[in-house]
Motif scaffolding. Structure first.
Motif, PDB file in Angstrom:
ATOM      1  N   CYS A 119       3.187   2.673  27.227  1.00 13.85           N
ATOM      2  CA  CYS A 119       2.146   3.298  28.034  1.00 13.85           C
ATOM      3  C   CYS A 119       0.814   2.832  27.453  1.00 13.85           C
ATOM      4  CB  CYS A 119       2.281   4.822  27.952  1.00 13.85           C
ATOM      5  SG  CYS A 119       0.842   5.712  28.569  1.00 13.85           S
ATOM      6  N   THR A 120      -0.027   2.228  28.289  1.00 12.50           N
ATOM      7  CA  THR A 120      -1.260   1.608  27.792  1.00 12.50           C
ATOM      8  C   THR A 120      -2.411   2.605  27.608  1.00 12.50           C
ATOM      9  OG1 THR A 120      -2.133   1.075  29.998  1.00 12.50           O
ATOM     10  CG2 THR A 120      -0.650  -0.547  28.980  1.00 12.50           C
ATOM     11  N   GLY A 177      -6.757   9.720  23.858  1.00 10.45           N
ATOM     12  CA  GLY A 177      -7.847  10.606  24.259  1.00 10.45           C
ATOM     13  C   GLY A 177      -7.673  11.191  25.642  1.00 10.45           C
ATOM     14  N   TRP A 178      -6.693  10.696  26.404  1.00 13.56           N
ATOM     15  CA  TRP A 178      -6.427  11.209  27.748  1.00 13.56           C
ATOM     16  C   TRP A 178      -5.062  11.869  27.772  1.00 13.56           C
ATOM     17  CZ3 TRP A 178     -11.011  10.940  29.516  1.00 13.56           C
ATOM     18  CH2 TRP A 178     -11.834   9.836  29.220  1.00 13.56           C
ATOM     19  N   VAL A 179      -4.799  12.672  28.781  1.00 10.21           N
ATOM     20  CA  VAL A 179      -3.518  13.395  28.833  1.00 10.21           C
ATOM     21  C   VAL A 179      -2.341  12.421  28.924  1.00 10.21           C
ATOM     22  CG1 VAL A 179      -3.358  13.722  31.354  1.00 10.21           C
ATOM     23  CG2 VAL A 179      -2.383  15.445  29.788  1.00 10.21           C
ATOM     24  N   THR A 180      -2.536  11.266  29.564  1.00 11.79           N
ATOM     25  CA  THR A 180      -1.447  10.288  29.649  1.00 11.79           C
ATOM     26  C   THR A 180      -1.018   9.844  28.258  1.00 11.79           C
ATOM     27  OG1 THR A 180      -2.357   9.550  31.757  1.00 11.79           O
ATOM     28  CG2 THR A 180      -0.716   8.126  30.747  1.00 11.79           C
ATOM     29  N   GLY A 181      -1.991   9.682  27.366  1.00 10.32           N
ATOM     30  CA  GLY A 181      -1.682   9.315  25.988  1.00 10.32           C
ATOM     31  C   GLY A 181      -1.056  10.443  25.189  1.00 10.32           C
ATOM     32  N   THR A 191       0.838   1.584  33.289  1.00  4.10           N
ATOM     33  CA  THR A 191      -0.598   1.315  33.165  1.00  4.10           C
ATOM     34  C   THR A 191      -1.336   1.833  34.408  1.00  4.10           C
ATOM     35  OG1 THR A 191      -2.185  -0.380  32.451  1.00  4.10           O
ATOM     36  CG2 THR A 191      -0.631  -1.019  34.193  1.00  4.10           C
ATOM     37  N   ALA A 192      -2.644   1.619  34.434  1.00  4.27           N
ATOM     38  CA  ALA A 192      -3.480   2.172  35.505  1.00  4.27           C
ATOM     39  C   ALA A 192      -3.740   1.140  36.597  1.00  4.27           C
ATOM     40  CB  ALA A 192      -4.816   2.636  34.919  1.00  4.27           C
TER      41      ALA A 192
END
Length: 655
Positions: free
Chosen positions: A308-309, A313-317, A361-362
């Motif tokens: 996961c890229t 600092g974000w919820v995805t991370g 990724t986004a």
């Protein structure tokens, strides 16, 4: 909102291939329907079973769901667990030497950590935090570069029961100050510097600046990881080097057993009022959402190399770097840099070098890489890939097709995931061994997620019509409240206008005749053009479908005749046009959109840039674009932008 018109017509359908279906965790559409129906029949019993099967409990729960304080739901609330134990200790008996993290630094240097290594490092750091007097219930700010240490810091907080709040390393000192003061943090964990795309950002100096702004007296300690040369003066005794802190610490640390509802973390997301919202997540419910989505959406297998890229600092991370992959025992890639450094082949080289099987990724990253040509991914061996994922915003159909055909060679399912900081884990996404894919659609809700589309009064709208996206029943991974502001939580997510019953996502969407969900953009990104309500995402998709266009963002500006005029900011695949060329390109693109979805969606104004204004995480700053479109002075903080100089370029429409 009941007249919100869907103007995107996508007819391509890609059924799951037989080979993938055979090995899938959720195999075949009937298996999906059976599981979804099981949740519909008895929601608490459905989640009860999954929580017992997938989480190791120190004290098993007896209550599944308490709805008595709606909308402040409680899940498994008399049970006790530790999230770090569920991510690390559970694997020590079965796979201690399996690689947990492959870390690739900005300069290409690779280091790895096994589950045994990671456990030891987390325990040492947790003991270090305890030696500073940090304990259960304290709040800790983490302001770190992407690194194994960032994951260690988060896991160590979870281990001792401290609530962490990670602030993206691209945020300014002012943003950091707001989050420190709102959380009442007792400590900040940071690094001397951050390396991204060959550039160095000085994180510790931003922390010093934030703490000098006042109102931060709660902070007693600052722990500094030495990422660079460490050429800075520490403010002793407040500041301590990470390596000094852990020097004599034991690599064993008994986990702090906490209640299932104990706040694991808060994560600040921007609010419409300008005051950041501290979204608060529980321990057990959040963890369960991360685990189940790893199994259902990513079809996790023990042989996978997951990447996961997203930044932590974000919820995805949080969900798909720090917690989900480790809870299921995965090997994952953590990357410090950016997709275009030292060249635009960096992502593809990483996949090749580390034999990545699952790549998440986004759409922003995908669209920016499209600009460098379809031949680039083909120069790398991407044969290890078996699943592709998209996150962060709706992916337009043409970018989806490029991702599917060029990167995945038409053999890897693309899981387009809709979820939010507030939901904690995936809500609507394909289970890839069961659900046929439609480019641009996040497809169907996951089992246990009762998603629907309603009008302003909270009534269901017929399939094919647009409206508000809501979730009608509670789910374990949803945010519990906003830190220190329960009233704002109720007003924002369970508004009286909808009867206060349903979780309001803030997105507009429509559901097609097959029941597939299509996200049309944020509710405040709906345009009202001559009485027609149009979603910006659909116009952006039409623009990006043009062979000339790499990226596009669409906003509205007031118009005396039409109500709102459509302004498009466009990045072309070729050079930015000037003079007559620019005029000709504007006409061509306006005609293109008219042909794709009708004259009503034709942009009134098109502006060209070499790029779009993006945060360092790759998110397009649409608020800034709205300001530019209206010709207003920019007063917002632009320190988080990767490319502030682009604003000048986008100020002027084509004359």
């Amino acid at each position: 909102m009941s007249t919100l018109k869907s103007i995107l017509h996508e007819t391509r359908v890609f059924p799951p291939n037989e080979k993938f279906v055979k090995q899938a965790n959720l195999s075949g559409i009937q298996a999906y329907h059976n599981l979804y129906a099981e949740a519909e029949r008895d929601l608490p019993a459905f989640w009860d079973k999954l929580a017992r099967e997938n989480i190791i409990w120190h004290k098993p729960f007896t209550r599944v769901l308490d709805e008595s304080h709606h909308p402040f739901f409680r899940w498994f609330d008399d049970g006790e667990l530790n999230v770090s134990f569920n991510c690390l200790d559970r694997h020590l008996a079965t796979q201690p030497d399996k690689i947990a993290i492959i870390f690739e630094a900005d300069d290409g240097k690779v280091t790895t950590a096994t589950y045994r290594d990671l456990h030891k490092r987390v325990c040492q750091f947790a003991n270090g935090l305890k030696s500073l007097g940090i304990s259960k219930g304290d709040r800790v700010i983490i302001y770190m570069p992407m690194s194994i240490e960032a994951v260690v810091a988060m896991q160590a907080c979870a281990r001792i029961g401290a609530t962490h709040s990670v602030v993206f390393g691209g945020f300014s000192a002012k943003s950091l100050h707001e989050r420190i003061t709102d959380a009442g943090a007792v400590a900040v964990i940071t690094a001397d510097e951050q390396h991204r795309g060959g550039k160095i950002n000085h994180l510790k100096s931003a922390v010093d600046e934030a703490l000098a702004m006042g109102g931060t007296g709660s902070v007693k300690s600052v722990v500094v990881y030495k990422r660079g040369q460490g050429n800075l003066a520490l403010q002793v005794p407040r500041d301590v080097w990470w390596h000094e802190l852990i020097k004599d610490q034991s690599d064993s640390c008994e986990p702090e057993w906490v209640n299932a509802e104990h706040p694991l973390f808060t994560l600040y997301t921007s609010g419409s009022t300008g005051k950041p919202k501290g979204v608060q997540h529980s321990s057990a419910g959040y963890l369960l959402g991360a685990i189940m989505s790893m199994q259902w959406v990513f079809d996790y297998k023990p042989t996978d190399v997951f990447w996961c890229t997203a930044d932590v600092g974000w919820v995805t991370g949080h969900s798909y770097v720090t917690y989900g992959p480790l809870a299921v025992g995965a090997t994952q890639v953590v990357f410090e840099g950016v997709p275009t450094f030292p060249d635009a082949g960096r992502f593809w080289k990483l996949i090749q070098d580390h034999k990545v099987t699952t790549f998440y990724t986004a759409p922003t990253a995908i669209r920016s890489l499209i600009k460098f040509g379809a031949d680039l991914p083909g120069k790398y061996d991407l044969s290890s890939l078996r699943l592709l994922g998209s996150v962060g915003e709706p992916i337009n159909p043409e970018a989806w097709m490029w991702y599917y055909t060029v990167v995945g060679k038409s053999r890897c399912p693309v899981v387009d995931t809709w979820w939010q900081t507030e939901t904690g884990s995936h809500m609507i996404a394909p289970t890839p061994g069961a659900i046929s894919l439609k480019p641009g659609s996040c497809t169907l809700p996951l089992p246990g997620i009762m998603a629907a589309i309603v009008d302003e009064a909270g009534h269901d709208v017929p399939d094919g019509k647009g409206g508000f996206l809501v979730i009608k029943r509670p789910f374990p991974s949803q945010a519990r409240t906003l830190w220190g502001d329960p009233e704002r939580f109720k007003k924002t997510y369970f508004p009286d206008e909808l009867g206060g019953k349903y979780y309001l996502a803030g997105d507009s969407a429509n559901r097609d005749l097959d029941g597939y969900f299509w996200i049309m953009g944020r509710i405040d990104d709906v345009l009202n053009v001559s009485g027609h309500r149009l979603g910006t995402m659909e116009i952006e998709s039409a623009l990006v479908a043009s062979p000339l266009v790499a990226e596009a963002a669409v906003v509205g500006k007031p118009d005396e005749i039409k109500g709102e005029a459509i302004v498009a900011f466009v990045v072309l695949k070729g050079a930015r046009p000037q003079g007559e060329d620019a005029h000709a390109t504007v006409i061509e693109l306006r005609n293109w959109v008219s042909g794709e979805i009708g004259p009503i969606a034709r942009p009134d104004e098109i502006r060209f840039g070499d790029n779009l204004p993006k945060t360092r995480s790759g998110k397009i700053m649409r608020r800034l674009l709205r300001t530019l479109a209206r010709g207003e002075e920019i007063t917002q903080d632009v320190s988080t932008l990767e490319n502030p100089a682009i604003l000048e370029q986008l100020k002027q429409p084509v004359a």
